[in-house]
Write a protein that holds these residues in place. Structure first.
Motif, PDB file in Angstrom:
ATOM      1  N   LEU A 281      18.409  36.705  15.362  1.00 52.58           N
ATOM      2  CA  LEU A 281      17.159  36.694  16.122  1.00 52.58           C
ATOM      3  C   LEU A 281      15.945  36.796  15.195  1.00 52.58           C
ATOM      4  O   LEU A 281      14.914  36.148  15.437  1.00 52.58           O
ATOM      5  CB  LEU A 281      17.141  37.847  17.133  1.00 52.58           C
ATOM      6  N   LEU A 282      16.056  37.588  14.141  1.00 54.93           N
ATOM      7  CA  LEU A 282      14.956  37.677  13.176  1.00 54.93           C
ATOM      8  C   LEU A 282      14.748  36.339  12.475  1.00 54.93           C
ATOM      9  O   LEU A 282      13.604  35.908  12.241  1.00 54.93           O
ATOM     10  CB  LEU A 282      15.251  38.778  12.154  1.00 54.93           C
ATOM     11  N   PHE A 283      15.852  35.669  12.146  1.00 56.92           N
ATOM     12  CA  PHE A 283      15.761  34.346  11.530  1.00 56.92           C
ATOM     13  C   PHE A 283      15.038  33.378  12.467  1.00 56.92           C
ATOM     14  O   PHE A 283      14.141  32.631  12.054  1.00 56.92           O
ATOM     15  CB  PHE A 283      17.167  33.824  11.195  1.00 56.92           C
ATOM     16  N   LEU A 284      15.396  33.387  13.749  1.00 56.96           N
ATOM     17  CA  LEU A 284      14.762  32.497  14.716  1.00 56.96           C
ATOM     18  C   LEU A 284      13.282  32.831  14.923  1.00 56.96           C
ATOM     19  O   LEU A 284      12.458  31.932  15.126  1.00 56.96           O
ATOM     20  CB  LEU A 284      15.495  32.572  16.057  1.00 56.96           C
ATOM     21  N   SER A 285      12.971  34.134  14.885  1.00 57.21           N
ATOM     22  CA  SER A 285      11.576  34.530  15.101  1.00 57.21           C
ATOM     23  C   SER A 285      10.669  34.007  14.000  1.00 57.21           C
ATOM     24  O   SER A 285       9.527  33.596  14.267  1.00 57.21           O
ATOM     25  CB  SER A 285      11.469  36.059  15.200  1.00 57.21           C
ATOM     26  N   PHE A 286      11.164  33.983  12.754  1.00 53.87           N
ATOM     27  CA  PHE A 286      10.359  33.458  11.652  1.00 53.87           C
ATOM     28  C   PHE A 286      10.399  31.924  11.632  1.00 53.87           C
ATOM     29  O   PHE A 286       9.414  31.280  11.266  1.00 53.87           O
ATOM     30  CB  PHE A 286      10.862  34.009  10.324  1.00 53.87           C
ATOM     31  N   LYS A 287      11.530  31.380  12.049  1.00 53.52           N
ATOM     32  CA  LYS A 287      11.674  29.924  12.054  1.00 53.52           C
ATOM     33  C   LYS A 287      10.793  29.281  13.120  1.00 53.52           C
ATOM     34  O   LYS A 287      10.114  28.278  12.871  1.00 53.52           O
ATOM     35  CB  LYS A 287      13.137  29.557  12.308  1.00 53.52           C
ATOM     36  N   ASP A 288      10.791  29.867  14.329  1.00 51.12           N
ATOM     37  CA  ASP A 288      10.042  29.282  15.439  1.00 51.12           C
ATOM     38  C   ASP A 288       8.733  30.009  15.735  1.00 51.12           C
ATOM     39  O   ASP A 288       8.030  29.646  16.676  1.00 51.12           O
ATOM     40  CB  ASP A 288      10.906  29.297  16.714  1.00 51.12           C
ATOM     41  N   TRP A 289       8.436  31.043  14.953  1.00 49.59           N
ATOM     42  CA  TRP A 289       7.251  31.871  15.186  1.00 49.59           C
ATOM     43  C   TRP A 289       7.204  32.335  16.642  1.00 49.59           C
ATOM     44  O   TRP A 289       6.193  32.211  17.333  1.00 49.59           O
ATOM     45  CB  TRP A 289       5.961  31.124  14.836  1.00 49.59           C
ATOM     46  N   SER A 290       8.348  32.874  17.092  1.00 52.44           N
ATOM     47  CA  SER A 290       8.460  33.347  18.478  1.00 52.44           C
ATOM     48  C   SER A 290       8.619  34.863  18.497  1.00 52.44           C
ATOM     49  O   SER A 290       9.558  35.412  17.917  1.00 52.44           O
ATOM     50  CB  SER A 290       9.669  32.696  19.159  1.00 52.44           C
ATOM     51  N   LYS A 291       7.707  35.528  19.196  1.00 51.09           N
ATOM     52  CA  LYS A 291       7.798  36.987  19.268  1.00 51.09           C
ATOM     53  C   LYS A 291       8.882  37.443  20.243  1.00 51.09           C
ATOM     54  O   LYS A 291       9.282  38.608  20.210  1.00 51.09           O
ATOM     55  CB  LYS A 291       6.458  37.603  19.655  1.00 51.09           C
ATOM     56  N   VAL A 292       9.351  36.516  21.113  1.00 52.97           N
ATOM     57  CA  VAL A 292      10.423  36.878  22.041  1.00 52.97           C
ATOM     58  C   VAL A 292      11.671  37.279  21.274  1.00 52.97           C
ATOM     59  O   VAL A 292      12.307  38.298  21.561  1.00 52.97           O
ATOM     60  CB  VAL A 292      10.725  35.720  23.005  1.00 52.97           C
ATOM     61  N   TYR A 293      12.053  36.476  20.289  1.00 52.32           N
ATOM     62  CA  TYR A 293      13.242  36.787  19.486  1.00 52.32           C
ATOM     63  C   TYR A 293      13.035  38.085  18.707  1.00 52.32           C
ATOM     64  O   TYR A 293      13.956  38.904  18.594  1.00 52.32           O
ATOM     65  CB  TYR A 293      13.538  35.644  18.521  1.00 52.32           C
ATOM     66  N   LEU A 294      11.818  38.254  18.173  1.00 52.05           N
ATOM     67  CA  LEU A 294      11.531  39.470  17.408  1.00 52.05           C
ATOM     68  C   LEU A 294      11.616  40.706  18.294  1.00 52.05           C
ATOM     69  O   LEU A 294      12.257  41.711  17.924  1.00 52.05           O
ATOM     70  CB  LEU A 294      10.141  39.369  16.769  1.00 52.05           C
ATOM     71  N   LEU A 295      10.982  40.660  19.462  1.00 50.59           N
ATOM     72  CA  LEU A 295      10.981  41.817  20.361  1.00 50.59           C
ATOM     73  C   LEU A 295      12.385  42.105  20.900  1.00 50.59           C
ATOM     74  O   LEU A 295      12.751  43.272  21.104  1.00 50.59           O
ATOM     75  CB  LEU A 295      10.016  41.581  21.519  1.00 50.59           C
ATOM     76  N   THR A 296      13.172  41.049  21.110  1.00 45.78           N
ATOM     77  CA  THR A 296      14.550  41.250  21.566  1.00 45.78           C
ATOM     78  C   THR A 296      15.369  41.958  20.494  1.00 45.78           C
ATOM     79  O   THR A 296      16.156  42.866  20.794  1.00 45.78           O
ATOM     80  CB  THR A 296      15.213  39.905  21.916  1.00 45.78           C
ATOM     81  N   GLY A 297      15.181  41.546  19.246  1.00 49.49           N
ATOM     82  CA  GLY A 297      15.870  42.228  18.142  1.00 49.49           C
ATOM     83  C   GLY A 297      15.450  43.681  18.027  1.00 49.49           C
ATOM     84  O   GLY A 297      16.284  44.574  17.813  1.00 49.49           O
ATOM     85  N   ILE A 298      14.138  43.936  18.188  1.00 48.37           N
ATOM     86  CA  ILE A 298      13.647  45.321  18.135  1.00 48.37           C
ATOM     87  C   ILE A 298      14.244  46.135  19.270  1.00 48.37           C
ATOM     88  O   ILE A 298      14.622  47.308  19.095  1.00 48.37           O
ATOM     89  CB  ILE A 298      12.101  45.335  18.197  1.00 48.37           C
ATOM     90  N   PHE A 299      14.328  45.528  20.468  1.00 51.09           N
ATOM     91  CA  PHE A 299      14.935  46.210  21.617  1.00 51.09           C
ATOM     92  C   PHE A 299      16.373  46.622  21.306  1.00 51.09           C
ATOM     93  O   PHE A 299      16.794  47.744  21.626  1.00 51.09           O
ATOM     94  CB  PHE A 299      14.913  45.295  22.839  1.00 51.09           C
ATOM     95  N   MET A 300      17.145  45.737  20.669  1.00 52.85           N
ATOM     96  CA  MET A 300      18.544  46.041  20.361  1.00 52.85           C
ATOM     97  C   MET A 300      18.656  47.191  19.364  1.00 52.85           C
ATOM     98  O   MET A 300      19.455  48.113  19.542  1.00 52.85           O
ATOM     99  CB  MET A 300      19.239  44.794  19.823  1.00 52.85           C
ATOM    100  N   VAL A 301      17.829  47.151  18.327  1.00 49.99           N
ATOM    101  CA  VAL A 301      17.854  48.218  17.316  1.00 49.99           C
ATOM    102  C   VAL A 301      17.426  49.540  17.937  1.00 49.99           C
ATOM    103  O   VAL A 301      18.052  50.590  17.713  1.00 49.99           O
ATOM    104  CB  VAL A 301      16.947  47.864  16.127  1.00 49.99           C
ATOM    105  N   ALA A 302      16.345  49.503  18.748  1.00 46.80           N
ATOM    106  CA  ALA A 302      15.849  50.727  19.385  1.00 46.80           C
ATOM    107  C   ALA A 302      16.882  51.286  20.361  1.00 46.80           C
ATOM    108  O   ALA A 302      17.039  52.510  20.481  1.00 46.80           O
ATOM    109  CB  ALA A 302      14.539  50.440  20.116  1.00 46.80           C
TER     110      ALA A 302
END
Length: 482
Positions: A281-302
């Motif tokens: 998800l972090l890879f996709l967030s930087f690849k597509d500049w999408s905060k959805v993938y980033l926030l989803t990854g943060i949700f999983m870690v949290a």
């Protein structure tokens, strides 16, 4: 804008006043029924609970009259000052209040005892409404969001320091207000997930499937399912969902097969799956500049971090009696003579009332004092036993109409201050009703919060009366504008 002189008694919402009076009087009769002694038949005896409640009702009506007579602008002007005074009072309570039943929340002033936490509710509601009505205020601005959150959290923490967990949890009701005023629903959803993760992680913490802790394993699987749901809801990216699902399925099946021959903790494989998913998800967030993938990854870690804080919070933060109450509510322990006694006796009292009830003053469970705190936190069991299903339903219906009416009036307000305050009133009443009834029926842990307008106590009745009638004054004042 021109003004016209109107009579306050013409503009006040009499439906709410009428429901308030019915609830208060019904509460007075219920308190008399719960505290009735066979050698004392007077409801007006000031040495009894019903007699003292009559005094609180009289003074509450006087407070309501004064509130309606004051200029409505005073509540906005003095909102922050009232909040500051209440905060000082809460701080003083921590150091000056005597310890009563394990908490330091009551200030003793001669023959009178006051609980400042009950007055903090309307003070916080005023302060939050004042902040929202500030010029150019936008809740989505991080600075504004944290300023509102601070207004809510500070009294909440001070009340926790008084060891009044139930009263502190009431301030979660303001999340409903924030949601109405623009807070992302994702925050409420994360809060709901946290509750589910806490319950499952705690309830099944001691259950093992081979070497795998069932609670931990199930929560981690739920984290993945929720993450996939978030991706689908916000991105509709089925390709990413298929890739993650397929990878996780292969990992799970292979680890289960291996565990048949070499038993080990499947949680480790689940960790690996979550770690790989977060990385992807972090890879996709930087690849597509999408905060959805980033926030989803943060949700999983949290979520994983939260899961491993459950044991610490439960064992080191909660008091022993709170731990037992939660275990009893979750069915982890059966303690009919201890922590579960109140709830069991309350259920017996309500069940014995049947459809039509045993009649006023004819309840055997309440008359023989089988239900502890039956005229305060467990007052609803008296209603159930004496008035039965019919009476209990009518009480709940009155509360529902009251809250619905408050929401309707709040939506009609032109001023942001009035609307936010109105929603605060409705949310606080709803939270009290939901938790208190759930507590009496054994659906929620026993955290000790009163049923509005019913439970015995001057601080509670005064606090709810002030909270409600300030809004009635604000609503009446708006009708002065042509």
């Amino acid at each position: 804008m021109p003004y016209r002189k109107i009579n306050i008694w013409e503009s006040v919402d009499w439906w709410i006043v009428f429901i308030y009076l019915i609830l208060v009087i019904a509460g007075w009769f219920s308190i008399y029924g719960a505290s009735y002694e066979y050698d004392n038949t007077s409801m007006f005896d000031l040495s009894g609970r019903a007699g003292m409640q009559m005094v609180w009702i009289g003074t509450s009506l006087a407070l309501a009259f004064v509130i309606l007579m004051l200029d409505s602008d005073i509540y906005g002007i003095l909102a922050y000052l009232i909040y500051a005074l209440v905060i000082l009072l809460l701080i003083a309570t921590i150091f000056l209040a005597p310890e009563i039943k394990g908490s330091r929340s009551w200030l003793v002033l001669g023959p009178v005892r006051l609980q400042p936490a009950e007055f903090a509710k309307f003070a916080v509601a005023l302060a939050v409404a004042k902040r929202f009505s500030s010029y150019n205020f936008k809740l989505l601005d991080l600075k504004n969001f944290f300023s509102v959150a601070l207004l809510i959290v500070v009294p909440m923490l001070l009340i926790l320091m008084q060891k009044e967990t139930g009263s502190a949890l009431v301030y979660l009701a303001f999340l409903i207000v924030l949601y109405r005023e623009g807070m992302s629903g994702s925050i409420l959803f994360c809060g709901f997930c946290a509750i589910i993760f806490f319950i499952i992680g705690l309830k099944y913490s001691d259950m093992l499937w081979g070497q795998t802790p069932v609670g931990e394993f199930v929560v981690l699987l739920l984290v993945l399912v929720v993450a996939l749901g978030m991706i689908y809801s916000y991105k509709r990216d089925r390709k990413v969902i298929r890739i993650i699902s397929a990878g996780y399925l292969v990992l799970t099946v292979s680890t289960i097969i291996v565990s048949i021959f070499y038993p080990f903790n499947l949680v480790y494989a689940t960790y690996a799956g979550i770690a790989l998913t977060v990385g992807y998800l972090l890879f996709l967030s930087f690849k597509d500049w999408s905060k959805v993938y980033l926030l989803t990854g943060i949700f999983m870690v949290a979520s994983v971090g939260f899961l491993y804080s459950v044991d610490y919070v439960f064992d080191d933060v909660l008091e022993p009696h709170q731990q037992v109450r939660i275990k009893v509510a979750l069915g982890m322990e059966d303690d009919p003579s201890g922590a579960g006694y109140n709830v069991n006796q309350s259920k017996i009292a309500i069940g014995s009332g049947g459809f039509a009830g045993k009649g006023f003053l004819n309840g055997t469970q309440t008359k023989l004092k089988y239900v502890p705190e039956q005229d305060t936190d467990f007052i609803f069991c008296t209603v159930g036993e004496e008035q039965g299903f019919i009476g209990s339903t009518l009480v709940l219906l009155l509360f529902t109409i009251l809250i619905a009416r408050l929401i309707i009036l709040a939506e009609r307000q032109r001023e942001i201050f009035n609307r936010v305050y109105g929603y605060s009133v409705a949310s606080i009443l709803f939270f009290h009703l939901m938790i208190n009834i759930g507590m009496v029926l054994g659906l929620t842990p026993v955290i000790g919060i009163p049923l509005p307008f019913f439970s015995y106590g001057g601080s509670s009745l005064w606090g709810f009366t002030i909270l409600l009638f300030i809004f009635l004054k604000l609503d009446a004042a708006k009708r002065e504008r042509l």
